[in-house]
Motif scaffolding. Structure first.
Motif, mmCIF file in Angstrom:
data_model
loop_
_atom_site.group_PDB
_atom_site.id
_atom_site.type_symbol
_atom_site.label_atom_id
_atom_site.label_comp_id
_atom_site.label_asym_id
_atom_site.label_seq_id
_atom_site.Cartn_x
_atom_site.Cartn_y
_atom_site.Cartn_z
ATOM 1 N N PHE A 7 48.731 78.094 45.651
ATOM 2 C CA PHE A 7 49.241 77.075 46.558
ATOM 3 C C PHE A 7 50.408 76.402 45.852
ATOM 4 C CE2 PHE A 7 44.820 77.668 47.720
ATOM 5 C CZ PHE A 7 44.900 77.771 49.100
ATOM 6 N N VAL A 8 51.527 76.281 46.545
ATOM 7 C CA VAL A 8 52.740 75.720 45.957
ATOM 8 C C VAL A 8 53.202 74.557 46.812
ATOM 9 C CG1 VAL A 8 55.117 76.226 45.270
ATOM 10 C CG2 VAL A 8 53.367 78.014 45.115
ATOM 11 N N SER A 9 53.595 73.486 46.151
ATOM 12 C CA SER A 9 54.086 72.315 46.866
ATOM 13 C C SER A 9 55.045 71.543 45.972
ATOM 14 C CB SER A 9 52.926 71.409 47.281
ATOM 15 O OG SER A 9 53.414 70.224 47.873
ATOM 16 N N THR A 10 55.951 70.837 46.599
ATOM 17 C CA THR A 10 56.837 69.952 45.838
ATOM 18 C C THR A 10 56.123 68.643 45.509
ATOM 19 O OG1 THR A 10 57.750 69.113 47.905
ATOM 20 C CG2 THR A 10 58.946 70.913 46.831
ATOM 21 N N ASP A 11 54.980 68.431 46.126
ATOM 22 C CA ASP A 11 54.221 67.187 45.921
ATOM 23 C C ASP A 11 52.949 67.489 45.132
ATOM 24 O OD1 ASP A 11 52.762 64.834 46.090
ATOM 25 O OD2 ASP A 11 53.251 64.497 48.200
ATOM 26 N N LYS A 12 52.936 67.093 43.865
ATOM 27 C CA LYS A 12 51.781 67.361 42.999
ATOM 28 C C LYS A 12 50.519 66.672 43.513
ATOM 29 C CE LYS A 12 50.360 67.318 38.174
ATOM 30 N NZ LYS A 12 50.747 67.006 36.795
ATOM 31 N N GLU A 13 50.676 65.501 44.124
ATOM 32 C CA GLU A 13 49.516 64.774 44.651
ATOM 33 C C GLU A 13 48.831 65.563 45.768
ATOM 34 O OE1 GLU A 13 50.275 60.698 45.693
ATOM 35 O OE2 GLU A 13 51.412 60.356 43.840
ATOM 36 N N GLN A 14 49.615 66.254 46.592
ATOM 37 C CA GLN A 14 49.025 67.078 47.657
ATOM 38 C C GLN A 14 48.183 68.204 47.062
ATOM 39 O OE1 GLN A 14 52.327 68.392 50.065
ATOM 40 N NE2 GLN A 14 52.089 66.681 51.497
ATOM 41 N N LYS A 37 44.636 74.763 36.381
ATOM 42 C CA LYS A 37 45.349 73.490 36.277
ATOM 43 C C LYS A 37 46.566 73.545 37.196
ATOM 44 C CE LYS A 37 44.186 72.822 31.424
ATOM 45 N NZ LYS A 37 44.732 72.745 30.070
ATOM 46 N N ILE A 38 46.982 72.393 37.648
ATOM 47 C CA ILE A 38 48.200 72.317 38.461
ATOM 48 C C ILE A 38 49.381 72.301 37.507
ATOM 49 C CG2 ILE A 38 49.518 70.908 40.076
ATOM 50 C CD1 ILE A 38 46.785 69.988 41.215
ATOM 51 N N LEU A 39 50.247 73.274 37.669
ATOM 52 C CA LEU A 39 51.384 73.432 36.775
ATOM 53 C C LEU A 39 52.688 73.220 37.533
ATOM 54 C CD1 LEU A 39 50.190 76.733 35.059
ATOM 55 C CD2 LEU A 39 49.933 74.405 34.187
ATOM 56 N N GLU A 40 53.675 72.734 36.826
ATOM 57 C CA GLU A 40 54.997 72.584 37.427
ATOM 58 C C GLU A 40 55.752 73.891 37.283
ATOM 59 O OE1 GLU A 40 57.347 69.182 36.466
ATOM 60 O OE2 GLU A 40 55.577 67.907 36.276
ATOM 61 N N VAL A 41 56.520 74.226 38.301
ATOM 62 C CA VAL A 41 57.367 75.417 38.251
ATOM 63 C C VAL A 41 58.592 75.063 37.419
ATOM 64 C CG1 VAL A 41 58.762 77.028 39.590
ATOM 65 C CG2 VAL A 41 56.575 76.211 40.498
ATOM 66 N N PRO A 42 58.903 75.867 36.408
ATOM 67 C CA PRO A 42 60.086 75.563 35.593
ATOM 68 C C PRO A 42 61.358 75.593 36.449
ATOM 69 C CG PRO A 42 58.763 77.302 34.580
ATOM 70 C CD PRO A 42 58.202 77.051 35.941
ATOM 71 N N THR A 43 62.166 74.580 36.306
ATOM 72 C CA THR A 43 63.383 74.485 37.127
ATOM 73 C C THR A 43 64.498 75.379 36.618
ATOM 74 O OG1 THR A 43 64.090 72.572 35.844
ATOM 75 C CG2 THR A 43 62.892 72.140 37.892
ATOM 76 N N GLU A 44 64.446 75.783 35.353
ATOM 77 C CA GLU A 44 65.527 76.606 34.797
ATOM 78 C C GLU A 44 65.341 78.098 35.080
ATOM 79 O OE1 GLU A 44 62.323 76.190 31.756
ATOM 80 O OE2 GLU A 44 63.440 74.731 32.905
ATOM 81 N N GLN A 45 64.278 78.480 35.736
ATOM 82 C CA GLN A 45 63.999 79.879 36.041
ATOM 83 C C GLN A 45 64.597 80.280 37.383
ATOM 84 O OE1 GLN A 45 62.297 82.030 33.958
ATOM 85 N NE2 GLN A 45 62.411 80.348 32.505
#
Length: 122
Positions: A7-14, A37-45
């Motif tokens: 599941f991918v979202s721009t809102d970590k709280e969701q 764990k909820i991980l952030e997608v690296p922005t430099e990729q």
């Protein structure tokens, strides 16, 4: 490949809220699946996308024979003489993965062809 869902979202709280739903917690407790764990997608990729490419199968001899046999059967059913005009056209398919799967509806096995595409940022 397979047996996973992300599941991918721009809102970590969701995502946190979704992962804490009773259904997911119960399934994780019963060890039917794991929650990561909820991980952030690296922005430099660079972004990539995985897509099913059904046209990959057309490159294989067995699929070509199956399609010709089917076309012959249809032509004969219409009362026509089957006279295939096959013209070879080279096509660059690129790298792909083939995943064997079976249909739950009819039990037939087939290959699922998946390709990774790079997404250019606009």
């Amino acid at each position: 490949m397979g047996n996973q869902i992300a599941f991918v979202s721009t809102d970590k709280e969701q995502l946190t809220y979704l992962s804490q739903q009773s259904y997911f917690e119960m399934m994780a407790h019963d060890k039917l699946f794991d929650l990561s764990k909820i991980l952030e997608v690296p922005t430099e990729q660079n972004e990539v996308m995985f897509v099913r490419n059904q046209s990959v199968a057309k490159a294989f001899v067995g699929e070509k024979q199956r399609r010709l046999k089917r076309a012959k059967k249809r032509a004969e059913a219409r009362g026509e003489v089957y006279n295939p005009e096959y013209k070879f056209e080279a096509k660059d398919i690129g790298y792909f993965h083939s995943i064997p799967v079976s249909s739950k509806a009819n039990g037939q096995s087939f290959l699922l062809h998946i390709q990774k595409l790079k997404i250019s940022m606009l």
